[in-house]
Write an enzyme that holds these catalytic residues in place. Structure first.
Site, PDB file in Angstrom:
ATOM      1  N   THR A  12       0.814  -1.214   0.000  1.00 13.68           N
ATOM      2  CA  THR A  12       0.000   0.000   0.000  1.00 13.68           C
ATOM      3  C   THR A  12       0.844   1.259   0.000  1.00 13.68           C
ATOM      4  O   THR A  12       0.494   2.261  -0.627  1.00 13.68           O
ATOM      5  CB  THR A  12      -0.946  -0.005   1.225  1.00 13.68           C
ATOM      6  N   THR A  80       1.021  -4.192   4.434  1.00 13.42           N
ATOM      7  CA  THR A  80       0.805  -4.512   5.847  1.00 13.42           C
ATOM      8  C   THR A  80       0.105  -5.850   6.069  1.00 13.42           C
ATOM      9  O   THR A  80       0.110  -6.369   7.184  1.00 13.42           O
ATOM     10  CB  THR A  80      -0.025  -3.412   6.535  1.00 13.42           C
ATOM     11  N   ASP A  81      -0.511  -6.420   5.019  1.00 11.68           N
ATOM     12  CA  ASP A  81      -1.248  -7.675   5.204  1.00 11.68           C
ATOM     13  C   ASP A  81      -0.392  -8.754   5.855  1.00 11.68           C
ATOM     14  O   ASP A  81      -0.904  -9.572   6.632  1.00 11.68           O
ATOM     15  CB  ASP A  81      -1.761  -8.192   3.858  1.00 11.68           C
TER      16      ASP A  81
END
Length: 320
Positions: A12, A80-81
């Site tokens: 992201t 960030t997942d």
């Protein structure tokens, strides 16, 4: 040693687009977007993927790149997942004293209040600070400093999505400086470098009313198994025969699905309790969550086939 190495993996923090964002920005473009980011930086584009598409092979290569660069510290930007998982893998692989700091963004650069620039500035600040040495791999977001072995992503969208349920953050950034307020008593690293041998480790989560049929099928198709159990390490009694049989063939690790606390070893004694399962050969994961336990077991299985050594290493990591 050089200054701070910044390695971009995508995610992201590097995403743009009008109809559904995708990782299009280079690592240098991400660095250039940060006001006040100074110092000697070496910027490297390594991958350009969403966090969920990263692989263990990517991370092994990344750890080797960081080792070869001999920087005073390294920062990894990614989606960030999977930060809680990738940071733990880097922590297991990194034996040096130089900090590796993983960061990302919850809001992409097209949104008002994008958090990527502030997170990257904080991450570089931590990586360059002597106070972060000997802490292994760290995760820095929202001005909090987390140990890779403890951190969890606990919210899908909030900018303060990362927490450390067991022990809290190691520190914070205040007035542009890292403040380390607690240190783990010790950290665990792999006893030898992993190989690229094909290994499959399953993760099975205990749920109310599950009769164990899927567990039995899964356990026949993997080289190792992690059980995300209820509470301190409990499973439905219908699971017990399947787990007992699996533990005679492959390493089976008992973790808790709760996301905080520790797997018990000697409290409950009913069929399917932690005491019952450990007596049947399962390995307690301590405070390691199921996701981290799975990665640890996977990497260990590429270094040794000795069940006693695998058990000993998992117990050592669980005590860290």
């Amino acid at each position: 040693m050089t200054g701070v190495l910044v390695v971009g993996l995508g995610g992201t923090i590097a995403m743009t687009g009008a109809a559904g964002v995708a990782p299009d920005l280079t690592a240098q473009q991400v660095v250039d977007s940060v006001p006040g980011l100074t110092g000697e930086l070496e910027v490297h584009d390594f991958r350009s993927k969403p966090g969920g598409s990263l692989t263990l092979a990517d991370l092994i290569d990344l750890a080797e790149l960081i080792r070869q660069r001999s920087a005073a510290g390294a920062v990894v930007t990614q989606g960030t997942d999977t930060i809680e998982e990738t940071a733990y893998v880097l922590d297991l692989l990194h034996t040096g004293s130089e900090p590796i700091v993983v960061t990302g963004a919850m809001r992409n650069p097209t949104l008002a209040g994008a958090d990527g620039p502030a997170n990257l500035l904080a991450a570089v600040t931590v990586a360059a600070d002597p106070a972060a040495r000997d802490l292994g791999c760290l995760v820095v977001l929202a001005d909090e400093i987390h140990a890779a072995a403890r951190v969890r992503k606990t919210h899908a969208t909030h900018v303060a999505a990362f927490t450390s349920p067991n022990g809290g953050p190691l520190g914070y950034l205040a007035e542009g400086r890292p403040r380390i307020v607690n240190r783990p008593p010790h950290r665990y690293t792999l006893p030898s470098p992993p190989t690229r041998e094909p290994v499959r480790v399953g993760l099975c989560t205990a749920t109310l009313g599950d009769d164990g049929t899927l567990l039995a099928t899964l356990s026949q198709q993997v080289d190792g198994l992690v059980v995300a159990a209820f509470g301190v390490g409990h499973v439905p009694d219908s699971w017990v025969p399947h787990l007992a049989e699996a533990a005679t063939r492959i390493p089976v690790v008992l973790a808790s699905r709760t996301g905080a606390g520790y797997v018990g070893t000697d409290t409950y004694g009913f069929p399917g309790s932690e005491r019952d399962l450990l007596e049947r050969g399962l390995i307690p994961a301590g405070s390691l969550d199921p996701y981290k336990a799975r990665l640890l077991l996977h990497l260990l299985l590429t270094t040794t086939a000795n069940p006693a050594q695998i058990r000993a290493e998992i117990m050592a990591a669980a005590a860290a």
